[in-house]
Design an enzyme around this catalytic site. Structure first.
Site, short mmCIF file in Angstrom:
data_model
loop_
_atom_site.label_atom_id
_atom_site.label_comp_id
_atom_site.label_asym_id
_atom_site.label_seq_id
_atom_site.Cartn_x
_atom_site.Cartn_y
_atom_site.Cartn_z
N LEU A 127 35.33 35.54 40.95
CA LEU A 127 34.46 36.00 42.05
C LEU A 127 33.49 37.09 41.61
O LEU A 127 32.75 37.62 42.44
CB LEU A 127 35.33 36.53 43.20
CG LEU A 127 36.18 35.48 43.92
CD1 LEU A 127 37.11 36.14 44.91
CD2 LEU A 127 35.29 34.47 44.64
N ARG A 128 33.48 37.42 40.32
CA ARG A 128 32.57 38.47 39.86
C ARG A 128 31.12 38.07 40.10
O ARG A 128 30.28 38.90 40.47
CB ARG A 128 32.80 38.80 38.39
CG ARG A 128 31.93 39.93 37.90
CD ARG A 128 32.22 40.30 36.45
NE ARG A 128 33.43 41.10 36.34
CZ ARG A 128 34.49 40.75 35.63
NH1 ARG A 128 34.48 39.61 34.97
NH2 ARG A 128 35.55 41.53 35.57
N ALA A 129 30.81 36.79 39.90
CA ALA A 129 29.44 36.33 40.10
C ALA A 129 28.99 36.53 41.54
O ALA A 129 27.84 36.91 41.81
CB ALA A 129 29.30 34.86 39.70
#
Length: 699
Positions: A275-277
């Site tokens: 979920l970093r993007a």
């Protein structure tokens, strides 16, 4: 070299890079920017110029860690700061050299004073110097992985930690992180790429007019830096004020539910890991809105955030190049549009807020116009997307996009077959260099390294960084009475200290010598051979090795790929490798001998592993084989570890590759034996089952 920086607004073109840097200046929480591009494209010039635009900071006088007077760091090693005066200074640009060590980055702790005197004598490192400024890493792909990981961890947490034998020091380390790299010299690994917030691909423009303007401005700067900078002083001041205004507006920007749905839908559609993007895209879109002077995130902000935050997160294997499918992006944005009816436009070429196709507001992110520092022509300012020679124009693993190779005329001096595709790569056996090395950390051969497990202790060979506590105490214990020990504290002297010796694994130079002659030219055979070499290349990538490639065919041998960390380039060269002609085996081995000799001078600690891919045949009969044997003896005399990949096939086998292997003192492996799973199955098949106790009794 002049102390006057090249003005940021004087740089021609590269709108995406300008925008990525400015967004990080507005919101460092975006996570930094990685600049990927060919050499000579002003990457370093633009990063250094950015530091001059950042607002000045207020610090406490005497604090080595740039504490903010408004909120001093409670864990600052220099705290408390009683009645320290305040002073303003420019934000620092800290440059990280390629050969930097971990102690230089996080700081060094004097272990001898800490143990003997109980004093925390801490010397700040580069992370402390970069706090509230810019940390610039040139050639970030050439740093060791654990160093890059350490830097990215500090950037993500905003804090640096130093832990040495129970002594702990920590301090704030919030900075704008910028890394530059040339993909030809090796890629960053996907897990490290993901830690950079944004990535920008740049390439030199092919427009002669724009190139002439770049040269004209550079010559004017070299002739009189001060006068050149004065010409752009107004534009620089206006851009700096815009950064300050956008920073002030940033907390007021609203990320609506519709925009957030678009962000998560785009990330899901491109199947990015984790979920970093999503988080980076959200922060980037908010920064874009603030940069444009808006208090709500628009669809164009989401579109531009995706172009900056997603391409480097699309890699699925080591040979993929970063990229983004614009049609898929537009399709996803339209399906999850913020308005009931998506705007009728031409897709990415027309932004609803007048931002332009390159995401640069008012003709460029600096808002300064063509001759005030932006690109003369916005349509020509994005060479990475418009130029066919751009690094995004083709995937390195795909067949060449240019015209098919011309076949030689009948009766010509040599016949050359068109390149054939390689088999799918697979997991190979592990080949190691014998003995214990001292090279850079990796995953191949045994070595003494900074990591790994402790095997023994020794007297320090330089500054003490890896204390072996028990060995130090054992060395000091017999001398306590003679030293007049009083109380419970030990009396320690300099000769008592011992450091750890750790054994881990190192990376090596894997040099491929590939037979591309006519005897290897059968299509099915060469497909299997290329698949084997591609598998070994992937193995080298995973084990952090450098690689090189020599091919021999026709009249001689060619260094197709000088030693490099770029396994992707090696895969591309292999894909285009033609076959045909004579078999100058001796020339290939002699070229390998020369390449390894030079590499030992350049990097004496990196041990080589020679991989010879051949069927062992040589044009010229017995004399040619004798000459090849002499060349092999030269390599063996150097102590070069070698593997011969025997590519001979067919019902009649001459065993020439085995003879060559004995001359090289090398291991011989056939194509079938190269697969790791094949070796495991072979071992299981030949392992005789032990009889059970009941069967022995029955017998």
């Amino acid at each position: 070299m002049s102390d006057v920086r090249y003005p940021f607004t004087a740089i021609v073109g590269m709108a995406d890079l300008r925008l990525g840097l400015l967004l990080n200046a507005v919101s460092p929480a975006v996570g930094g920017v990685l600049v990927r591009g060919e050499k000579g494209t002003a990457k370093s010039t633009m990063v250094r110029a950015l530091a001059g635009l950042l607002p000045s900071i207020t610090v406490l006088d005497g604090c080595r860690f740039a504490c903010d007077p408004a909120s001093p760091d409670p864990q600052c090693p220099d705290a408390p700061h009683p009645e320290a005066s305040e002073l303003a200074r420019p934000a620092r640009l800290v440059e990280l050299p390629v050969g930097v060590t971990e102690d230089r980055i996080v700081g060094s702790l004097d272990l001898e004073r800490a143990l003997a005197q109980g004093v925390k004598a801490y010397e700040p490192g580069l992370l402390a110097q970069a706090h509230r400024g810019v940390l610039y890493i040139d050639e970030v792909n050439l740093l060791q992985d654990h160093v890059v990981d350490l830097l990215l961890d500090a950037a993500a947490m905003g804090r640096s930690y130093v832990e040495r034998e129970g002594v702990s020091v920590r301090h704030a380390a919030r900075f704008l992180l910028v890394g530059t790299m040339n993909p030809e010299e090796g890629e960053l690994r996907p897990q490290l790429l993901d830690r950079f917030g944004l990535t920008v691909e740049i390439a030199a423009t092919r427009d002669p007019v724009e190139r002439a303007e770049v040269v004209r401005r550079r010559l004017a700067y070299d002739a009189d830096p001060a006068a050149f900078a004065a010409r752009y002083q107004d534009e620089e001041r206006a851009l700096a004020e815009r950064i300050t205004t956008a920073r002030a507006l940033l907390p007021s920007v609203r990320l609506g539910d519709a925009a957030l749905r678009q962000i998560t839908a785009v990330c899901a559609a491109f199947e990015v890991d984790g979920l970093r993007a999503d988080i980076v895209m959200a922060r980037t879109a908010v920064a874009l809105a603030a940069w444009e002077g808006r208090t709500a995130v628009a669809e164009e902000d989401v579109r531009q955030a995706a172009r900056l935050a997603l391409p480097h997160r699309r890699r699925r294997n080591p040979f993929d190049a970063p990229g983004l499918d614009e049609e898929q992006l537009e399709r996803t944005l339209n399906e999850h549009g913020q308005e009931p009816e998506p705007p009728e436009g031409d897709g990415p070429e027309g932004g609803p807020d007048g931002g332009g196709p390159d995401g640069g507001p008012d003709g460029g992110p600096d808002g300064g116009g063509p001759d005030g520092g932006g690109a003369p022509d916005p349509a020509a300012s994005d060479p990475a997307s418009s130029d066919p020679a751009s690094s995004q124009s083709a995937e390195p693993g795909e067949p060449a996009a240019d015209a098919p190779p011309k076949l030689p005329k009948p009766g010509g001096p040599s016949r050359e077959s068109a390149p054939v595709a390689a088999d799918q790569p697979y997991r190979t056996r592990l080949f190691k260099v014998p003995g214990t090395g001292h090279g850079s950390q990796g995953r191949r051969s045994p070595a003494e390294t900074d990591g790994g497990h402790t095997v023994r202790a020794r007297r320090p060979q330089g500054p003490l960084t890896r204390l072996h506590l028990s060995a130090t105490l054992r060395a000091a214990a017999p001398h306590q009475l003679a030293r007049g020990r009083a109380g419970r504290a030990l009396e320690l002297r300099g000769d008592d200290f011992r450091e750890q010796v750790r054994h881990g694994r190192e990376s090596n130079l894997v040099l491929f010598v590939v037979d591309a002659s006519g005897s290897m030219a059968a299509r099915q055979r060469m497909t299997a051979v290329k698949g084997a070499v591609l598998s070994l290349l992937m193995d080298a990538y995973q084990r952090r090795d450098k690689i090189g490639m020599i091919t021999f065919r026709g009249a001689g041998a060619e260094l197709a790929l000088p030693p490099t960390s770029s396994v992707e380039v090696g895969a591309a060269r292999l894909e285009r490798l033609p076959t045909g002609g004579r078999t100058p085996l001796a020339a290939g081995l002699l070229r390998a001998h020369e390449v390894l000799r030079l590499e030992r001078l350049r990097d004496p600690l990196r041990r080589p592993l020679l991989v010879v891919v051949t069927d062992g045949r040589a044009t010229g009969g017995r004399a040619a084989l004798t000459e090849a044997g002499r060349a092999a003896a030269l390599l063996a005399a150097q102590g070069t570890a070698a593997v011969v990949l025997d590519c001979e096939s067919g019902p009649v086998r001459l065993g020439l590759a085995g003879t060559l292997a004995s001359q090289l003192h090398a291991t011989t492996v056939t194509l079938d034996e190269l697969r790791a799973e094949g070796v495991a199955a072979l071992v299981h098949a030949h392992r005789s089952p032990r009889p059970s106790p009941s069967s022995r009794k029955a017998a």
